[in-house]
Design a protein around this motif. Structure first.
Motif, mmCIF file in Angstrom:
data_model
loop_
_atom_site.group_PDB
_atom_site.id
_atom_site.type_symbol
_atom_site.label_atom_id
_atom_site.label_comp_id
_atom_site.label_asym_id
_atom_site.label_seq_id
_atom_site.Cartn_x
_atom_site.Cartn_y
_atom_site.Cartn_z
ATOM 1 N N MET A 195 -18.915 9.961 -0.784
ATOM 2 C CA MET A 195 -20.036 9.284 -0.110
ATOM 3 C C MET A 195 -20.001 9.520 1.396
ATOM 4 O O MET A 195 -20.348 8.643 2.191
ATOM 5 N N GLY A 196 -19.530 10.714 1.798
ATOM 6 C CA GLY A 196 -19.560 11.081 3.211
ATOM 7 C C GLY A 196 -18.730 10.196 4.110
ATOM 8 O O GLY A 196 -19.051 10.020 5.285
ATOM 9 N N GLY A 197 -17.647 9.634 3.602
ATOM 10 C CA GLY A 197 -16.788 8.780 4.410
ATOM 11 C C GLY A 197 -17.190 7.319 4.390
ATOM 12 O O GLY A 197 -16.518 6.474 4.989
ATOM 13 N N LEU A 198 -18.272 7.008 3.686
ATOM 14 C CA LEU A 198 -18.774 5.627 3.657
ATOM 15 C C LEU A 198 -17.779 4.687 2.994
ATOM 16 O O LEU A 198 -17.647 3.529 3.398
ATOM 17 N N ILE A 199 -17.049 5.184 1.989
ATOM 18 C CA ILE A 199 -16.102 4.332 1.284
ATOM 19 C C ILE A 199 -14.988 3.845 2.213
ATOM 20 O O ILE A 199 -14.537 2.715 2.130
ATOM 21 N N GLY A 200 -14.543 4.725 3.128
ATOM 22 C CA GLY A 200 -13.521 4.322 4.101
ATOM 23 C C GLY A 200 -14.051 3.291 5.069
ATOM 24 O O GLY A 200 -13.355 2.348 5.439
ATOM 25 N N LEU A 201 -15.303 3.468 5.480
ATOM 26 C CA LEU A 201 -15.940 2.526 6.403
ATOM 27 C C LEU A 201 -16.096 1.163 5.757
ATOM 28 O O LEU A 201 -15.828 0.123 6.379
ATOM 29 N N ILE A 202 -16.489 1.147 4.488
ATOM 30 C CA ILE A 202 -16.642 -0.117 3.762
ATOM 31 C C ILE A 202 -15.292 -0.815 3.621
ATOM 32 O O ILE A 202 -15.182 -2.030 3.798
ATOM 33 N N MET B 138 -12.673 -0.626 5.605
ATOM 34 C CA MET B 138 -12.271 -1.200 6.896
ATOM 35 C C MET B 138 -13.079 -2.447 7.230
ATOM 36 O O MET B 138 -12.539 -3.426 7.743
ATOM 37 N N ALA B 139 -14.371 -2.394 6.942
ATOM 38 C CA ALA B 139 -15.257 -3.501 7.299
ATOM 39 C C ALA B 139 -14.986 -4.750 6.462
ATOM 40 O O ALA B 139 -15.230 -5.875 6.914
ATOM 41 N N THR B 140 -14.452 -4.564 5.250
ATOM 42 C CA THR B 140 -14.242 -5.705 4.362
ATOM 43 C C THR B 140 -12.784 -6.142 4.273
ATOM 44 O O THR B 140 -12.481 -7.132 3.615
ATOM 45 N N ASN B 141 -11.893 -5.428 4.958
ATOM 46 C CA ASN B 141 -10.465 -5.741 4.919
ATOM 47 C C ASN B 141 -10.075 -6.509 6.167
ATOM 48 O O ASN B 141 -10.393 -6.093 7.283
ATOM 49 N N LYS B 142 -9.378 -7.630 6.015
ATOM 50 C CA LYS B 142 -9.049 -8.455 7.179
ATOM 51 C C LYS B 142 -8.101 -7.760 8.150
ATOM 52 O O LYS B 142 -8.035 -8.120 9.330
ATOM 53 N N LYS B 143 -7.371 -6.746 7.654
ATOM 54 C CA LYS B 143 -6.481 -5.977 8.521
ATOM 55 C C LYS B 143 -7.140 -4.680 8.992
ATOM 56 O O LYS B 143 -6.510 -3.850 9.620
ATOM 57 N N SER C 137 -10.540 -2.506 16.047
ATOM 58 C CA SER C 137 -11.836 -2.741 15.402
ATOM 59 C C SER C 137 -12.347 -1.460 14.745
ATOM 60 O O SER C 137 -11.869 -0.351 15.033
ATOM 61 N N VAL C 138 -13.332 -1.619 13.866
ATOM 62 C CA VAL C 138 -13.957 -0.459 13.224
ATOM 63 C C VAL C 138 -14.551 0.455 14.292
ATOM 64 O O VAL C 138 -14.443 1.681 14.215
ATOM 65 N N GLY C 139 -15.158 -0.153 15.313
ATOM 66 C CA GLY C 139 -15.761 0.630 16.392
ATOM 67 C C GLY C 139 -14.732 1.457 17.147
ATOM 68 O O GLY C 139 -14.987 2.623 17.479
ATOM 69 N N GLN C 140 -13.567 0.856 17.441
ATOM 70 C CA GLN C 140 -12.513 1.588 18.140
ATOM 71 C C GLN C 140 -12.017 2.761 17.305
ATOM 72 O O GLN C 140 -11.784 3.856 17.820
ATOM 73 N N ARG C 141 -11.838 2.521 16.018
ATOM 74 C CA ARG C 141 -11.349 3.580 15.139
ATOM 75 C C ARG C 141 -12.379 4.694 14.995
ATOM 76 O O ARG C 141 -12.024 5.881 14.962
ATOM 77 N N MET C 142 -13.657 4.331 14.918
ATOM 78 C CA MET C 142 -14.707 5.345 14.815
ATOM 79 C C MET C 142 -14.802 6.152 16.117
ATOM 80 O O MET C 142 -15.009 7.367 16.079
ATOM 81 N N ALA C 143 -14.643 5.476 17.253
ATOM 82 C CA ALA C 143 -14.686 6.174 18.542
ATOM 83 C C ALA C 143 -13.525 7.153 18.665
ATOM 84 O O ALA C 143 -13.691 8.286 19.142
ATOM 85 N N ALA C 144 -12.329 6.707 18.231
ATOM 86 C CA ALA C 144 -11.161 7.594 18.258
ATOM 87 C C ALA C 144 -11.392 8.790 17.347
ATOM 88 O O ALA C 144 -11.066 9.933 17.695
ATOM 89 N N GLY C 145 -11.969 8.533 16.171
ATOM 90 C CA GLY C 145 -12.270 9.613 15.239
ATOM 91 C C GLY C 145 -13.276 10.597 15.811
ATOM 92 O O GLY C 145 -13.166 11.812 15.608
ATOM 93 N N MET D 296 -12.321 -9.629 16.754
ATOM 94 C CA MET D 296 -11.225 -8.715 16.435
ATOM 95 C C MET D 296 -10.165 -9.460 15.633
ATOM 96 O O MET D 296 -9.772 -10.568 15.986
ATOM 97 N N SER D 297 -9.699 -8.873 14.532
ATOM 98 C CA SER D 297 -8.758 -9.529 13.644
ATOM 99 C C SER D 297 -7.344 -9.516 14.215
ATOM 100 O O SER D 297 -6.932 -8.566 14.879
ATOM 101 N N GLU D 298 -6.604 -10.599 13.921
ATOM 102 C CA GLU D 298 -5.202 -10.657 14.322
ATOM 103 C C GLU D 298 -4.352 -10.185 13.167
ATOM 104 O O GLU D 298 -4.583 -10.538 12.014
ATOM 105 N N LEU D 299 -3.355 -9.361 13.472
ATOM 106 C CA LEU D 299 -2.487 -8.784 12.459
ATOM 107 C C LEU D 299 -1.061 -9.253 12.710
ATOM 108 O O LEU D 299 -0.515 -9.044 13.788
ATOM 109 N N SER D 300 -0.475 -9.928 11.732
ATOM 110 C CA SER D 300 0.899 -10.409 11.842
ATOM 111 C C SER D 300 1.833 -9.445 11.134
ATOM 112 O O SER D 300 1.636 -9.142 9.959
#
Length: 247
Positions: free
Chosen positions: A127-134, A136-141, A20-28, A1-5
Motif C-alpha cells: 500500500m505504498g508505505g501506508l501500512i507503516g504510517l498507520i 505509527m499513528a495508532t501505536n502509543k510508542k 512524532s510521525v512528522g519528525q520521522r517522515m521529515a527524516a525519511g 508527543m508520546s512519552e516512552l518509558s
C-alpha cells in the motif's frame, strides 16, 4: 508527543519523548533526498559522461543486472549501514535530532537495525508505505512494524533536560582524570550507571551503590583507589565526561 518509558537492565526507568510521525517522515524525506542525489550523480557520471550504459549493451542480461545492482547497492543498504555505524541514526535522523533505541535499555545492534531494514522493504511495498504510517499513528510508542519486530522505538533528542538527566558531569578546565579505562564503557553504559547511582544516592541505598561500583570494576578492570564506592562512581562519571570530550 508520546512519552516512552524505557526500563534499563538495572531496573531504572528512563522517560524519553517518542519521535512524532512528522519528525520521522521529515527524516525519511531528508534521507530520500540524499539517496536521490546519489542516484542522479551515478546516472550523470557513469551513464551519461562515461557511457557505461553503452558498454552494458555488449554483455548479457545477468551481467547488466549485476553492474546496475553494484552501482545502486549503497542506496539499498543506506539505512541499515548508517544506523549501525551511527548508533541508531541516519543523516536524516541526525538532522531531525531523532534516534533509534532499544525499548529494553540496551544499545541497538546490527541485528536490530537489520530487522528494521527488512521490514521497511516489506512496509514500503504494501500500500505504498501506508501500512507503516498507520502503524505509527495508532501505536502509543509511534512504532512501525519493523520497530515492533526489532523491539526498538525512535526517540527525539530535542527534549529540554538538565545535566542531571544526562551522562554529562560538570568538570573544570583543570580537572585531572583518575581512571583512563572508563573509555571501555559506552554512552549507554554511563547513562545507566548515572541513573542508577542518582536513585540509590537519593534513597541512601548503600548496597546498590556498592554493587554498582563493583560491577564497574569488574567490567572495566579499574581498581577503586578511593575505597569509597560513592566517590569512586562520581569520579568515573567525571572521568568519562573528560575523556569523551577530549577525544
Amino acid at each position: 508527543m508520546s512519552e516512552l518509558s524505557i526500563t534499563t537492565t538495572q531496573n531504572v526507568t528512563i522517560n524519553f519523548q517518542a519521535a512524532s510521525v512528522g519528525q520521522r517522515m521529515a527524516a525519511g524525506a531528508l534521507d530520500f533526498l540524499i539517496k536521490a542525489a546519489y542516484v542522479i550523480s551515478v546516472f550523470y557520471v557513469f551513464f551519461n559522461k562515461l557511457g557505461v550504459d553503452r558498454m552494458l549493451n555488449s554483455v548479457d542480461m545477468w551481467s547488466r543486472v549485476a553492474v546496475i545492482i553494484m552501482f545502486f547497492f549503497p542506496v539499498m543498504i543506506y539505512s541499515v549501514t548508517l544506523e549501525s555505524i551511527l548508533e541508531g541514526q541516519t543523516i536524516g535522523k541526525k538532522l531531525m535530532k531523532i534516534k533509534v533505541v532499544k525499548i529494553d535499555g540496551y544499545q541497538g545492534g546490527f541485528g536490530d537495525y537489520l530487522i528494521r531494514w527488512i521490514f521497511r522493504i516489506i512496509e514500503n511495498n504494501i500500500m505504498g508505505g501506508l501500512i507503516g504510517l498507520i502503524a505509527m499513528a495508532t501505536n502509543k510508542k509511534v512504532q512501525r512494524m519493523g520497530d515492533m519486530a526489532a523491539g526498538t522505538a525512535v526517540i527525539t533528542l530535542k527534549s529540554n533536560i538538565s545535566i542531571n538527566n544526562t551522562i554529562l558531569e560538570e568538570i573544570g578546565d583543570a580537572y585531572k582524570p583518575t581512571y583512563p579505562l572508563v573509555i571501555k564503557l559506552s554512552d549507554n553504559d554511563m547513562r545507566i550507571i548515572k541513573d542508577t547511582f542518582l536513585v540509590a544516592e537519593k534513597t541512601d541505598d548503600d548496597y546498590t551503590i556498592l554493587k554498582l561500583s563493583k560491577k564497574i570494576e569488574n567490567v572495566t578492570g579499574i581498581t577503586n583507589q578511593s575505597g569509597n564506592p560513592t566517590d569512586f562512581i562520581k569520579t568515573v562519571l567525571k572521568d568519562y565526561n573528560f575523556y569523551t570530550q577530549n577525544m
